[in-house]
Design a protein around this motif. Structure first.
Motif, PDB file in Angstrom:
ATOM      1  N   SER A 106     -56.051  15.135  65.815  1.00 37.77           N
ATOM      2  CA  SER A 106     -55.341  14.020  65.070  1.00 37.77           C
ATOM      3  C   SER A 106     -54.333  13.335  65.738  1.00 37.77           C
ATOM      4  N   GLY A 126     -59.398  20.603  71.368  1.00 42.17           N
ATOM      5  CA  GLY A 126     -59.530  20.696  69.956  1.00 42.17           C
ATOM      6  C   GLY A 126     -60.092  22.216  69.300  1.00 42.17           C
ATOM      7  N   VAL A 127     -60.268  22.207  68.093  1.00 44.18           N
ATOM      8  CA  VAL A 127     -60.453  23.707  67.722  1.00 44.18           C
ATOM      9  C   VAL A 127     -61.908  23.517  67.224  1.00 44.18           C
ATOM     10  N   HIS A 128     -62.483  22.609  66.704  1.00 44.20           N
ATOM     11  CA  HIS A 128     -63.797  22.747  66.330  1.00 44.20           C
ATOM     12  C   HIS A 128     -64.618  21.449  66.974  1.00 44.20           C
ATOM     13  N   ASN A 133     -52.737  23.606  68.982  1.00 41.10           N
ATOM     14  CA  ASN A 133     -54.181  23.171  69.049  1.00 41.10           C
ATOM     15  C   ASN A 133     -54.713  22.542  68.043  1.00 41.10           C
ATOM     16  N   THR A 134     -54.374  23.062  66.671  1.00 42.68           N
ATOM     17  CA  THR A 134     -54.961  22.379  65.788  1.00 42.68           C
ATOM     18  C   THR A 134     -54.363  20.922  65.375  1.00 42.68           C
ATOM     19  N   LEU A 135     -53.623  20.550  66.019  1.00 44.92           N
ATOM     20  CA  LEU A 135     -52.955  19.227  65.899  1.00 44.92           C
ATOM     21  C   LEU A 135     -53.468  18.287  66.928  1.00 44.92           C
ATOM     22  N   HIS A 136     -54.144  18.772  68.081  1.00 47.71           N
ATOM     23  CA  HIS A 136     -54.392  18.145  69.214  1.00 47.71           C
ATOM     24  C   HIS A 136     -55.225  16.540  68.891  1.00 47.71           C
ATOM     25  N   GLU A 189     -64.495  17.872  65.242  1.00 47.86           N
ATOM     26  CA  GLU A 189     -63.416  16.984  65.188  1.00 47.86           C
ATOM     27  C   GLU A 189     -63.340  16.280  66.674  1.00 47.86           C
TER      28      GLU A 189
END
Ligand SMILES: NC(=O)c1ccc[n+]([C@@H]2O[C@H](COP(=O)([O-])OP(=O)(O)OC[C@H]3O[C@@H](n4cnc5c(N)ncnc54)[C@H](O)[C@@H]3O)[C@@H](O)[C@H]2O)c1
Length: 270
Positions: free
Chosen positions: A79, A98-100, A74-77, A103
């Motif tokens: 970018s 995404g996470v936040h 998830n943290t790479l989605h 972003e």
């Protein structure tokens, strides 16, 4: 007839392998490469007969795929999706988007600015059962929602719909009960209740209708839809902005739980 869409897979873990399995059943698309630094990915790429890369940016540069499926952590989605949009490649992005929210807003802007489509993998929106339920209730409705993912109860999509056999099924139980002034609907049973007259009330019999749909695999239907999205034939059923609204709702729920105040989700524009 156009040649099959060349799709690369970024992230070949559990979900990536499921996407591969469904991709195999399509004639309109084919897998062309795998990008994943994990230890099992090089073997999978060899087994599937496609090019292997540890780094997705190298893959994008050398393979130049027509489209990509992003199923990495998830943290790479965001970018990763931004890297794909930068080189004009449409993306099927696994959920969550995404996470936040911050972003994800950047991704909403990038998709709009580049005009390159992103379909977010809320695959249940492609399930024919949900498509039929959506048709039945779709009208500028205002409602209240009560839900929990933390209770011991049989009323959950996973337990009731039978989509995934690893969950012991409770086929007779509903996971969603929708009710409005014109009627009510239980999901996944798709049983609809209504009065014969639009002004009917408690003294009239409540009629029931068993609605029907043709069962099919949501992930495969989602991939078929993605091929059409990548070819610019249709708009994504779930855009980045749609998925961002889900994230905004979750952030509002989290804030309300932490502060004890009512919190409205941030408005997200297309
Ligand atoms: N649609 C659904 O119902 C559903 C269900 C489960 C998971 N998911 C989502 O799918 C995504 C993947 O979940 P999973 O269960 O397959 O996880 P997983 O851990 O099985 O797979 C993740 C893969 O990503 C790879 N990876 C790590 N860093 C990478 C990088 N920099 N570039 C490319 N690949 C990289 C890992 O090596 C691994 O193979 C997650 O975002 C998850 O939320 C969606």
């Amino acid at each position: 007839m156009s040649s099959p869409l060349r799709i690369a897979l970024i992230g070949a873990g559990n979900m990536g392998q499921q996407h591969y399995r469904h991709l195999q059943s399509l004639t309109e698309a084919t897998l062309c490469a795998v990008a994943d630094p994990g230890p099992q990915a090089v073997g999978l790429a060899a087994e599937w007969g496609v090019a292997y890369f540890a780094d997705h940016r190298q893959m994008l540069e050398q393979v130049k795929p027509d489209a990509v499926i992003v199923a990495n952590p998830n943290t790479l989605h965001v970018s990763t999706a931004l890297d794909c949009l930068a080189v004009g490649v449409p993306v099927l992005l696994e959920k969550p988007v995404g996470v936040h929210l911050n972003e994800v807003r950047e991704l909403v802007g990038a998709s709009k600015a580049t005009g390159v489509p992103v379909l977010v993998g809320h695959h249940r929106r492609h399930n024919p059962l949900i498509v039929r339920a959506y048709e039945l209730v779709h009208s500028g409705a205002l409602g209240s929602l009560t839900g929990s993912d933390a209770v011991a109860a049989p009323w959950s999509w996973e337990l009731d719909c039978g989509e995934n056999p690893v969950y012991p099924r409770q086929a007779d139980q509903p996971c969603y009960l929708l009710a409005g002034t014109g009627g009510a609907l239980s999901i996944p049973q798709l049983k609809r209740w209504h009065y014969a007259d639009t002004d009917g009330g408690w003294h009239q019999p409540l009629l029931t209708v068993q609605e029907n749909f043709s069962a099919d695999e949501a992930l495969r239907l989602q991939l078929q839809h993605f091929v059409r999205v990548a070819r610019r034939e249709v708009e994504p059923l779930v855009s980045v902005a749609d998925a961002a609204r889900t994230l905004a709702l979750i952030e509002a729920i989290r804030e309300a739980a932490e502060t004890g105040r009512a919190c409205a989700p941030t408005l997200i524009e297309e």
